[in-house]
Design a protein around this motif. Sequence first.
Motif, short mmCIF file in Angstrom:
data_model
loop_
_atom_site.label_atom_id
_atom_site.label_comp_id
_atom_site.label_asym_id
_atom_site.label_seq_id
_atom_site.Cartn_x
_atom_site.Cartn_y
_atom_site.Cartn_z
N GLY A 64 1.10 -1.23 -0.18
CA GLY A 64 0.26 -0.29 0.15
C GLY A 64 0.93 1.56 -0.22
N SER A 65 0.52 1.88 0.60
CA SER A 65 1.17 3.20 0.98
C SER A 65 1.36 3.42 2.78
CB SER A 65 1.06 5.05 0.62
OG SER A 65 1.47 5.67 1.05
N ASP A 66 3.27 4.14 2.25
CA ASP A 66 3.10 3.93 3.92
C ASP A 66 3.97 5.60 4.03
OD1 ASP A 66 6.16 4.55 2.53
OD2 ASP A 66 7.29 3.37 4.23
N VAL A 67 3.31 6.27 3.64
CA VAL A 67 3.57 8.05 3.58
C VAL A 67 2.80 8.78 2.67
CG1 VAL A 67 5.57 8.50 3.26
CG2 VAL A 67 4.41 10.03 5.38
N ILE A 68 1.82 9.88 3.27
CA ILE A 68 1.10 10.37 1.39
C ILE A 68 1.49 11.73 2.13
CG2 ILE A 68 -1.14 10.99 0.29
CD1 ILE A 68 -1.88 7.99 0.66
N TYR A 69 1.97 12.72 1.55
CA TYR A 69 2.24 13.72 2.14
C TYR A 69 0.84 15.31 0.90
CZ TYR A 69 5.84 12.85 4.16
OH TYR A 69 7.27 12.24 4.91
N LEU A 70 0.22 15.77 1.64
CA LEU A 70 -1.14 16.79 0.42
C LEU A 70 -0.30 18.24 0.39
CD1 LEU A 70 -3.07 16.67 -0.85
CD2 LEU A 70 -4.86 16.98 1.28
N ARG A 78 1.92 28.20 -6.65
CA ARG A 78 3.25 28.19 -5.09
C ARG A 78 2.70 27.18 -4.12
NH1 ARG A 78 3.51 33.53 -5.76
NH2 ARG A 78 2.05 33.59 -4.48
N TYR A 79 2.87 25.74 -3.47
CA TYR A 79 2.95 25.08 -2.85
C TYR A 79 3.20 24.38 -1.48
CZ TYR A 79 -0.06 23.18 -7.04
OH TYR A 79 -0.95 23.12 -8.30
N THR A 80 2.08 24.67 -0.22
CA THR A 80 2.21 24.16 1.07
C THR A 80 2.01 22.68 1.16
OG1 THR A 80 2.56 26.59 1.61
CG2 THR A 80 2.50 25.11 2.84
N ARG A 81 2.26 22.79 1.98
CA ARG A 81 2.14 21.11 2.93
C ARG A 81 1.50 21.61 3.78
NH1 ARG A 81 6.25 17.02 4.75
NH2 ARG A 81 6.10 18.81 7.14
N VAL A 82 -0.01 20.59 3.74
CA VAL A 82 -1.58 20.71 4.28
C VAL A 82 -1.66 19.62 5.13
CG1 VAL A 82 -1.86 22.64 3.26
CG2 VAL A 82 -3.18 20.26 2.38
N ALA A 83 -1.03 18.65 4.97
CA ALA A 83 -1.41 17.18 5.85
C ALA A 83 -0.17 15.95 5.53
CB ALA A 83 -3.01 16.96 5.50
N ILE A 84 -0.30 15.35 6.43
CA ILE A 84 0.30 14.30 6.57
C ILE A 84 -0.41 12.94 6.83
CG2 ILE A 84 2.83 12.75 7.50
CD1 ILE A 84 3.82 15.24 7.71
N PHE A 85 -0.78 12.33 5.98
CA PHE A 85 -1.26 10.39 6.52
C PHE A 85 -0.13 9.31 6.19
CE2 PHE A 85 -3.95 13.62 3.70
CZ PHE A 85 -4.57 13.76 4.30
N GLU A 86 -0.09 8.54 7.50
CA GLU A 86 0.03 7.61 8.03
C GLU A 86 -0.46 6.73 7.70
OE1 GLU A 86 4.45 9.58 9.54
OE2 GLU A 86 2.69 9.36 10.89
N PRO A 87 -0.38 5.41 8.33
CA PRO A 87 -0.84 3.80 7.89
C PRO A 87 -1.30 4.43 9.53
CG PRO A 87 1.20 3.66 7.67
CD PRO A 87 0.89 4.87 7.37
N GLU A 88 -1.27 4.15 10.78
CA GLU A 88 -1.53 4.16 12.40
C GLU A 88 -2.12 5.17 12.51
OE1 GLU A 88 2.17 5.50 11.19
OE2 GLU A 88 3.17 3.58 11.13
N ASP A 89 -2.82 6.01 11.86
CA ASP A 89 -4.00 6.65 11.73
C ASP A 89 -4.51 6.42 10.88
OD1 ASP A 89 -2.80 8.53 14.00
OD2 ASP A 89 -1.59 9.70 12.64
#
Length: 144
Positions: A64-70, A78-89
Amino acid sequence: MKTTFRRVVCLVMTLCLFSAMTSAFARSSLTLDAYSAGCAAKSGGKIAIWIDVTGRNPRMDKIGSDVIYLYESTDGTRYTRVAIFEPEDYPAMLTTNTISYYKTVVTYQGVPGRYYYALVYCYAEKGGVSDSKPYETATVRAIS
């Protein structure tokens, strides 16, 4: 003179061959066979992130995926990181005992009119050997 020219040409061709082989080995993976990901704009400003990962073994221990940065932008430049998704959550990001995994794994409440893209790390593990490769999605614009 001809012999020297032939030797130089052969040497250059050999170096090109080894260079191509080295590049192929650098991209190969013991656990990942193919992978992609994407963002989809849903009504109400929601952004759905999906993954499609295929492993090299019929029964991967984890895939699957071990981390996703949005990332978000108001102007598409110009982009700013607004979220980090991890399998723990977000446990849907990983599954077990299958060769492939295709699923919408997370949804983010975005702002209509803003632009979003994700940097998804596609992951596969078998017998203690794992690999994670980045995949940058296409940009989508949130809709109302």
